[in-house]
Design an enzyme around this catalytic site. Structure first.
Site, PDB file in Angstrom:
ATOM      1  N   PHE A 133      13.587  43.058  93.554  1.00  0.00           N
ATOM      2  CA  PHE A 133      14.274  42.033  93.951  1.00  0.00           C
ATOM      3  C   PHE A 133      15.242  42.199  94.813  1.00  0.00           C
ATOM      4  O   PHE A 133      16.100  43.352  94.886  1.00  0.00           O
ATOM      5  CB  PHE A 133      14.053  40.872  92.773  1.00  0.00           C
ATOM      6  CG  PHE A 133      15.426  41.591  91.232  1.00  0.00           C
ATOM      7  CD1 PHE A 133      14.738  42.135  90.843  1.00  0.00           C
ATOM      8  CD2 PHE A 133      16.711  41.096  91.629  1.00  0.00           C
ATOM      9  CE1 PHE A 133      16.615  43.239  89.970  1.00  0.00           C
ATOM     10  CE2 PHE A 133      17.627  41.771  90.490  1.00  0.00           C
ATOM     11  CZ  PHE A 133      17.371  42.685  90.528  1.00  0.00           C
ATOM     12  N   TYR A 156      18.116  43.385  97.026  1.00  0.00           N
ATOM     13  CA  TYR A 156      18.431  44.300  98.245  1.00  0.00           C
ATOM     14  C   TYR A 156      17.415  45.812  97.820  1.00  0.00           C
ATOM     15  O   TYR A 156      16.835  45.957  98.550  1.00  0.00           O
ATOM     16  CB  TYR A 156      19.407  45.019  97.983  1.00  0.00           C
ATOM     17  CG  TYR A 156      20.113  43.651  98.385  1.00  0.00           C
ATOM     18  CD1 TYR A 156      21.112  43.333  99.548  1.00  0.00           C
ATOM     19  CD2 TYR A 156      21.324  43.163  97.282  1.00  0.00           C
ATOM     20  CE1 TYR A 156      21.715  42.361 100.183  1.00  0.00           C
ATOM     21  CE2 TYR A 156      22.375  41.977  97.918  1.00  0.00           C
ATOM     22  CZ  TYR A 156      22.274  41.710  99.194  1.00  0.00           C
ATOM     23  OH  TYR A 156      23.214  40.626  99.074  1.00  0.00           O
ATOM     24  N   HIS A 216      14.342  39.140  87.148  1.00  0.00           N
ATOM     25  CA  HIS A 216      14.449  40.225  87.284  1.00  0.00           C
ATOM     26  C   HIS A 216      14.621  41.182  86.649  1.00  0.00           C
ATOM     27  O   HIS A 216      14.124  41.980  85.782  1.00  0.00           O
ATOM     28  CB  HIS A 216      14.334  40.769  88.905  1.00  0.00           C
ATOM     29  CG  HIS A 216      13.942  39.796  89.634  1.00  0.00           C
ATOM     30  ND1 HIS A 216      11.927  39.879  90.029  1.00  0.00           N
ATOM     31  CD2 HIS A 216      13.125  38.836  90.364  1.00  0.00           C
ATOM     32  CE1 HIS A 216      12.290  38.804  90.329  1.00  0.00           C
ATOM     33  NE2 HIS A 216      12.964  38.008  91.067  1.00  0.00           N
ATOM     34  N   ASN A 233      18.718  35.728  85.410  1.00  0.00           N
ATOM     35  CA  ASN A 233      17.877  36.312  86.464  1.00  0.00           C
ATOM     36  C   ASN A 233      16.413  37.074  85.326  1.00  0.00           C
ATOM     37  O   ASN A 233      16.969  37.767  84.942  1.00  0.00           O
ATOM     38  CB  ASN A 233      19.158  37.529  87.051  1.00  0.00           C
ATOM     39  CG  ASN A 233      18.164  38.600  87.975  1.00  0.00           C
ATOM     40  OD1 ASN A 233      16.926  39.012  88.013  1.00  0.00           O
ATOM     41  ND2 ASN A 233      18.610  38.417  89.677  1.00  0.00           N
ATOM     42  N   ASP A 256      26.795  42.694  85.535  1.00  0.00           N
ATOM     43  CA  ASP A 256      27.093  42.514  87.148  1.00  0.00           C
ATOM     44  C   ASP A 256      26.673  44.042  87.661  1.00  0.00           C
ATOM     45  O   ASP A 256      26.752  44.490  87.494  1.00  0.00           O
ATOM     46  CB  ASP A 256      28.256  41.550  86.974  1.00  0.00           C
ATOM     47  CG  ASP A 256      28.702  40.718  88.016  1.00  0.00           C
ATOM     48  OD1 ASP A 256      27.685  39.787  88.490  1.00  0.00           O
ATOM     49  OD2 ASP A 256      29.243  41.048  88.710  1.00  0.00           O
TER      50      ASP A 256
HETATM   51  P1  ITT Z   1      22.659  37.033  86.674  1.00  0.00           P
HETATM   52  O1  ITT Z   1      24.939  36.386  86.858  1.00  0.00           O
HETATM   53  O2  ITT Z   1      22.754  35.434  85.719  1.00  0.00           O
HETATM   54  O3  ITT Z   1      23.152  37.985  86.031  1.00  0.00           O
HETATM   55  P2  ITT Z   1      22.733  36.870  89.338  1.00  0.00           P
HETATM   56  O4  ITT Z   1      21.290  36.900  90.074  1.00  0.00           O
HETATM   57  O5  ITT Z   1      23.406  36.097  89.623  1.00  0.00           O
HETATM   58  O6  ITT Z   1      21.905  36.032  87.961  1.00  0.00           O
HETATM   59  P3  ITT Z   1      24.732  39.395  89.868  1.00  0.00           P
HETATM   60  O7  ITT Z   1      25.275  38.005  89.512  1.00  0.00           O
HETATM   61  O8  ITT Z   1      24.744  40.692  89.016  1.00  0.00           O
HETATM   62  O9  ITT Z   1      23.332  38.101  89.135  1.00  0.00           O
HETATM   63  O10 ITT Z   1      24.110  39.087  91.527  1.00  0.00           O
HETATM   64  C1  ITT Z   1      23.855  40.415  91.940  1.00  0.00           C
HETATM   65  C2  ITT Z   1      22.880  40.335  93.052  1.00  0.00           C
HETATM   66  O11 ITT Z   1      22.648  41.813  93.819  1.00  0.00           O
HETATM   67  C3  ITT Z   1      20.995  39.747  92.143  1.00  0.00           C
HETATM   68  O12 ITT Z   1      20.960  38.458  92.751  1.00  0.00           O
HETATM   69  C4  ITT Z   1      20.571  40.478  93.579  1.00  0.00           C
HETATM   70  O13 ITT Z   1      20.449  39.870  94.846  1.00  0.00           O
HETATM   71  C5  ITT Z   1      21.278  41.397  93.914  1.00  0.00           C
HETATM   72  N1  ITT Z   1      20.620  42.483  92.880  1.00  0.00           N
HETATM   73  C6  ITT Z   1      21.277  42.846  91.282  1.00  0.00           C
HETATM   74  N2  ITT Z   1      20.307  44.229  90.650  1.00  0.00           N
HETATM   75  C7  ITT Z   1      19.928  44.425  91.797  1.00  0.00           C
HETATM   76  C8  ITT Z   1      18.235  44.967  92.296  1.00  0.00           C
HETATM   77  O14 ITT Z   1      18.310  45.932  91.126  1.00  0.00           O
HETATM   78  N3  ITT Z   1      17.844  45.249  92.797  1.00  0.00           N
HETATM   79  C9  ITT Z   1      18.777  44.581  94.537  1.00  0.00           C
HETATM   80  N4  ITT Z   1      18.788  43.735  94.077  1.00  0.00           N
HETATM   81  C10 ITT Z   1      20.212  43.617  93.507  1.00  0.00           C
END
Ligand code: ITT
Length: 193
Positions: free
Chosen positions: A148, A150, A11, A9, A68
């Site tokens: 990004f 939410y 972001h 990710n 996570d």
């Molecule tokens: P990695 O597993 O590769 O790190 P991912 O995007 O799949 O990336 P997560 O499993 O932690 O990461 O997913 C959490 C989701 O929650 C992410 O895709 C976003 O939609 C949301 N999220 C995480 N951090 C956030 C933030 O700071 N602000 C808003 N939404 C967030």
């Protein structure tokens, strides 16, 4: 000190890079030409963070950290939580996820929520966990274009704007991610002393 940040990710990567500055040299998976999605097969943030860190540490034989994150909404019994990325389906589409949250929150009076991040640092195959949380509320419409996921529907406590309506610096001052990463930095500093 050199550590891999095990995330796909971008972001997250940008936010964490800004938080750590030059204190730690972060290698991204893009730097390592590794573009495969990371495994997340568990029902808790802790287990998924550990799974991602172990996967990458084994692959590259290097110390690394992962994180996570979940948005935990009180009126939805903690959902989307650990399923935040894929709440509306496997496509990991943030807009669809937000629309599903709005739909489920339609009749709900209680708009309380929190973001929770669990960082897993793997040093010499030994896991260390650091948690960061920020409380807030879920809006009834999206505002802001920064950030990004939410961010357009979450207003942190004590503020009147969503994370997406803040600058990157403002979000990074108070975010769940900042709180978890600060704990990891303090731990690493203590190790180095
Ligand atoms: P990695 O597993 O590769 O790190 P991912 O995007 O799949 O990336 P997560 O499993 O932690 O990461 O997913 C959490 C989701 O929650 C992410 O895709 C976003 O939609 C949301 N999220 C995480 N951090 C956030 C933030 O700071 N602000 C808003 N939404 C967030």
């Amino acid at each position: 000190m050199k550590l891999i940040f095990a995330t796909q990710n971008q972001h997250k990567r940008d936010e964490v890079q800004a938080l750590l500055g030059n204190s730690i040299q972060i290698l991204s998976l893009a730097d390592l030409q590794f573009h495969q999605e990371l495994p997340e097969t568990h029902d808790t943030l802790e287990e998924n963070a550990l799974e991602k860190a172990v996967f990458i540490s084994n692959k590259f034989s290097m110390d690394c950290f992962s994180e996570d994150t979940g948005l935990e909404i009180a009126a939805l019994n903690g959902a989307p939580g650990v399923y935040s990325a894929r709440y509306a389906g496997e496509g990991k589409n943030p807009e669809d996820n937000i629309q599903l949250v709005f739909q489920q929150m339609n009749e709900k009076e209680n708009r309380s929520a929190q973001f929770r991040t669990v960082v897993c640092l793997l040093l010499k195959n030994e896991p260390h966990f650091f948690e960061g949380m920020v409380a807030g509320t879920i809006t009834k419409e999206q505002t802001g274009v920064s950030g990004f996921g939410y961010d357009p529907i979450f207003i942190p406590e004590g503020y009147d704007r969503t994370f997406a309506a803040m600058t990157k610096e403002e979000k990074n001052e108070i975010s769940h991610r900042r709180r978890a990463i600060d704990k990891m930095s303090a731990f690493l500093k203590k190790q180095a002393d």
